[in-house]
Design a protein around this motif. Structure first.
Motif, PDB file in Angstrom:
ATOM      1  N   LEU A 186       0.857  -1.195   0.000  1.00 17.44           N
ATOM      2  CA  LEU A 186       0.000   0.000   0.000  1.00 17.44           C
ATOM      3  C   LEU A 186       0.884   1.233   0.000  1.00 17.44           C
ATOM      4  O   LEU A 186       1.796   1.351   0.813  1.00 17.44           O
ATOM      5  N   TRP A 187       0.634   2.148  -0.964  1.00 15.91           N
ATOM      6  CA  TRP A 187       1.277   3.457  -0.927  1.00 15.91           C
ATOM      7  C   TRP A 187       0.214   4.546  -1.052  1.00 15.91           C
ATOM      8  O   TRP A 187      -0.880   4.316  -1.589  1.00 15.91           O
ATOM      9  N   THR A 188       0.562   5.729  -0.552  1.00 16.30           N
ATOM     10  CA  THR A 188      -0.350   6.879  -0.601  1.00 16.30           C
ATOM     11  C   THR A 188       0.439   8.125  -0.969  1.00 16.30           C
ATOM     12  O   THR A 188       1.567   8.319  -0.500  1.00 16.30           O
ATOM     13  N   THR A 189      -0.137   8.957  -1.821  1.00 18.48           N
ATOM     14  CA  THR A 189       0.495  10.235  -2.168  1.00 18.48           C
ATOM     15  C   THR A 189      -0.517  11.372  -2.002  1.00 18.48           C
ATOM     16  O   THR A 189      -1.727  11.161  -2.070  1.00 18.48           O
ATOM     17  N   GLY A 190       0.007  12.567  -1.784  1.00 17.74           N
ATOM     18  CA  GLY A 190      -0.850  13.742  -1.653  1.00 17.74           C
ATOM     19  C   GLY A 190      -0.212  14.953  -2.315  1.00 17.74           C
ATOM     20  O   GLY A 190       1.018  15.003  -2.489  1.00 17.74           O
ATOM     21  N   THR A 191      -1.026  15.914  -2.709  1.00 18.09           N
ATOM     22  CA  THR A 191      -0.519  17.165  -3.285  1.00 18.09           C
ATOM     23  C   THR A 191      -1.346  18.338  -2.778  1.00 18.09           C
ATOM     24  O   THR A 191      -2.557  18.214  -2.562  1.00 18.09           O
ATOM     25  N   THR A 192      -0.679  19.456  -2.573  1.00 21.26           N
ATOM     26  CA  THR A 192      -1.376  20.723  -2.396  1.00 21.26           C
ATOM     27  C   THR A 192      -0.805  21.686  -3.429  1.00 21.26           C
ATOM     28  O   THR A 192       0.417  21.713  -3.646  1.00 21.26           O
ATOM     29  N   MET A 193      -1.666  22.414  -4.098  1.00 18.63           N
ATOM     30  CA  MET A 193      -1.231  23.350  -5.131  1.00 18.63           C
ATOM     31  C   MET A 193      -1.958  24.680  -4.922  1.00 18.63           C
ATOM     32  O   MET A 193      -3.190  24.717  -4.845  1.00 18.63           O
ATOM     33  N   VAL A 194      -1.196  25.740  -4.774  1.00 17.97           N
ATOM     34  CA  VAL A 194      -1.769  27.067  -4.532  1.00 17.97           C
ATOM     35  C   VAL A 194      -1.530  27.942  -5.762  1.00 17.97           C
ATOM     36  O   VAL A 194      -0.395  28.082  -6.227  1.00 17.97           O
ATOM     37  N   MET A 195      -2.611  28.521  -6.286  1.00 21.96           N
ATOM     38  CA  MET A 195      -2.533  29.397  -7.461  1.00 21.96           C
ATOM     39  C   MET A 195      -2.792  30.840  -7.016  1.00 21.96           C
ATOM     40  O   MET A 195      -3.770  31.107  -6.295  1.00 21.96           O
ATOM     41  N   VAL A 196      -1.911  31.754  -7.421  1.00 24.68           N
ATOM     42  CA  VAL A 196      -2.015  33.154  -6.990  1.00 24.68           C
ATOM     43  C   VAL A 196      -2.000  34.077  -8.211  1.00 24.68           C
ATOM     44  O   VAL A 196      -1.566  33.686  -9.294  1.00 24.68           O
ATOM     45  N   SER A 197      -2.464  35.301  -8.032  1.00 30.37           N
ATOM     46  CA  SER A 197      -2.479  36.248  -9.152  1.00 30.37           C
ATOM     47  C   SER A 197      -2.085  37.646  -8.669  1.00 30.37           C
ATOM     48  O   SER A 197      -2.271  38.010  -7.495  1.00 30.37           O
ATOM     49  N   LYS A 198      -1.534  38.401  -9.640  1.00 25.82           N
ATOM     50  CA  LYS A 198      -1.200  39.799  -9.407  1.00 25.82           C
ATOM     51  C   LYS A 198      -1.405  40.505 -10.744  1.00 25.82           C
ATOM     52  O   LYS A 198      -0.592  40.347 -11.662  1.00 25.82           O
ATOM     53  N   GLY A 199      -2.522  41.206 -10.856  1.00 27.10           N
ATOM     54  CA  GLY A 199      -2.871  41.788 -12.147  1.00 27.10           C
ATOM     55  C   GLY A 199      -3.158  40.681 -13.149  1.00 27.10           C
ATOM     56  O   GLY A 199      -3.957  39.786 -12.903  1.00 27.10           O
ATOM     57  N   GLU A 200      -2.447  40.724 -14.289  1.00 25.79           N
ATOM     58  CA  GLU A 200      -2.648  39.715 -15.333  1.00 25.79           C
ATOM     59  C   GLU A 200      -1.791  38.467 -15.073  1.00 25.79           C
ATOM     60  O   GLU A 200      -1.948  37.455 -15.740  1.00 25.79           O
ATOM     61  N   GLU A 201      -0.880  38.565 -14.128  1.00 27.37           N
ATOM     62  CA  GLU A 201       0.075  37.486 -13.901  1.00 27.37           C
ATOM     63  C   GLU A 201      -0.484  36.431 -12.949  1.00 27.37           C
ATOM     64  O   GLU A 201      -1.063  36.754 -11.915  1.00 27.37           O
TER      65      GLU A 201
END
Length: 476
Positions: A186-201
């Motif tokens: 048995l194996w387990t994996t996890g991810t957290t991904m944070v998306m940010v913005s500044k103006g058009e970027e």
């Protein structure tokens, strides 16, 4: 606790043994690989909630391998009973074996010796505290929702925060005249991904987690969420880098990408058979700094690519590929080893019972050294700390490097300045990079969040990593 055996495989094992004995009456070598696997993926973000069975990793099936005195044939099937045994035998005798007499024009058959079949009987299982399947989908989604919401509420510049989990629980039997082996993993994996913005970027930062176990990974995901969000926010102030060669320190994650993509694929010995790997010509020669020792194997570490035997019935090993800078050997499946006259290293792996076994990496890493990370940073006058690898491409034939990382933190006069550059491309010639390594940390970490494809398909679970390393690297 230990991962329990599959009730399904227990039920069909008498039939598999009957099939094995019938085939052994006609063929000098026969093996049967049986697998029963379940895998699930979960993800929560602002865009929605996903609960799905992983169709690549889930399924039940069998591979029968027979040897007729000169060549091997494999037949896969997904059902077995007493009533089906005669039909399976006939498919092998009258459809599979005759295929060697109808090779395309210009293709010559190669005669192989019989595989070694040393007596071996065992049943091994990995450990876990609590599995995701025991936790249940409702509880899993509730926990991931809490993580996603906490991330989104952390700062006004955060557009979204996704939190995901994946697990695979698999059971395999390998039967031959002299082998009766069982493994439950048995194996387990996890991810957290944070998306940010500044103006058009828009920028994003992700963090992967993995273990050879169960839901105990969740506490690490929660503990690391704020750091992931802070890293994403810092990217909003990142700058483009001036291309050039720099003294760099690679985090264990970046070291792992270099180990796997830049060098590991080049020592898969089925590529030696096809004359597509430059490493074949450098066995016994210096290819890296004398500080470097590189290992791979299902038994080399406890991570997501840990197993007890490979898909050809070879017990898991701990293979030293580079020892103190000298390339000692590659890794191989059984067929490639027979062709090259070497010993198999337990690296014959299949995506599923429906696919052929190829030479594949498992847990691949550089050994730790003796340096402290703070001393490594202090030793650099003008360079970068590279972090958060995003992608890499292998080039076994030419040993070229083409990898990307998300973050390069500037180091001036032995100190991190706070300036961040992104995105970053690593290029160059693999031995040049490995020979330039001058310091290696005493910390070592492996991560098993990713999969490895053979070309563009044939996905298997791998882990990679190592220590922090200091090297000269061309960045762009």
């Amino acid at each position: 606790m230990k991962v329990q055996s599959s009730n399904y495989l227990k039920q069909v094992k008498p039939c598999l043994k009957e099939l094995l004995n019938r085939l052994l009456a006609k063929y000098s070598y026969v093996s049967i690989l049986a697998s029963d696997s379940k895998a699930m993926t979960y993800n929560v973000s602002k865009r929605g909630t996903i609960i799905s069975e992983d169709t690549i990793l889930s399924g039940r099936g069998f591979v029968a391998k027979v040897y007729d005195g000169s060549s091997y044939g494999e037949y896969s099937f997904n059902d077995i009973s007493e009533a089906l045994l005669k039909d399976i035998e006939e498919k092998i005798d009258f459809s599979l074996i005759p295929l060697k007499d109808s090779l395309p024009e210009g293709t010559e058959a190669i005669s192989y010796e019989a595989l070694a079949d040393e007596p071996m009987t065992f049943c091994e299982s990995t450990d876990y505290v609590e599995s995701l399947s025991d936790l249940g989908s409702e509880k899993i989604i509730s926990l991931l929702t809490s993580l996603s919401e906490e991330g989104r509420e952390y700062h006004p510049s955060i557009l979204d925060c996704s939190a995901g989990l994946r697990y695979q629980e698999y059971h395999k039997l390998f039967l031959s005249r002299n082998k009766d082996m069982e493994q439950n993993v048995l194996w387990t994996t996890g991810t957290t991904m944070v998306m940010v913005s500044k103006g058009e970027e828009i920028k994003y930062y992700f963090k992967g987690y993995s273990n050879l176990g169960g839901s105990e990974i969740l506490k690490d995901m929660k503990a690391g969420l704020q750091a992931t969000a802070d890293s994403a926010l810092a990217l909003l102030e990142s700058e483009p880098i001036t291309p050039g060669e720099y003294e760099c320190i690679c985090t264990p994650e970046v070291t792992g990408m270099i180990v796997h993509e830049a060098f590991g694929h080049g020592v898969e010995m089925d590529m030696f058979v096809k004359k597509r790997a430059l490493a074949e010509k450098y066995i016994g020669e210096y290819v890296a700094s004398p500080l470097i020792t590189m290992r791979d194997g299902g038994a080399a570490a406890k991570e997501t690519a840990t197993f007890f035997f490979d898909d050809e019935g070879i017990p898991a090993k701990d293979t030293v590929i580079i020892e103190k800078g000298i390339l000692k050997r590659g890794i191989s499946d059984s067929q490639s080893a027979m062709y090259l006259g070497t010993d198999p290293t337990g690296n014959g792996r299949r995506q599923s019972y429906e696919r052929k076994a190829y030479t594949r990496m498992t847990n691949t890493f550089f050994e730790a050294g003796n340096d402290k990370v703070e001393d490594m940073i202090a030793s650099i006058k003008d360079g970068f700390l590279l972090d958060n690898p995003s992608s890499g491409m292998e080039d076994p034939k030419n040993w070229g490097i083409q990898c990307m990382v998300n973050v390069a933190k500037e180091i001036k006069d032995g100190k991190l300045t706070g300036r961040i550059f992104s995105p970053i491309v690593l290029t160059g010639y693999v031995p040049d990079l490995l020979k330039s390594i001058t310091m290696i940390s005493d910390e070592l970490n492996l991560g098993g969040g990713g999969f490895c494809g053979k070309g563009y398909k044939e996905w298997v679970k791998v882990s990679d990593g190592g220590p922090y390393i200091k090297a000269k690297i061309r960045l762009g």
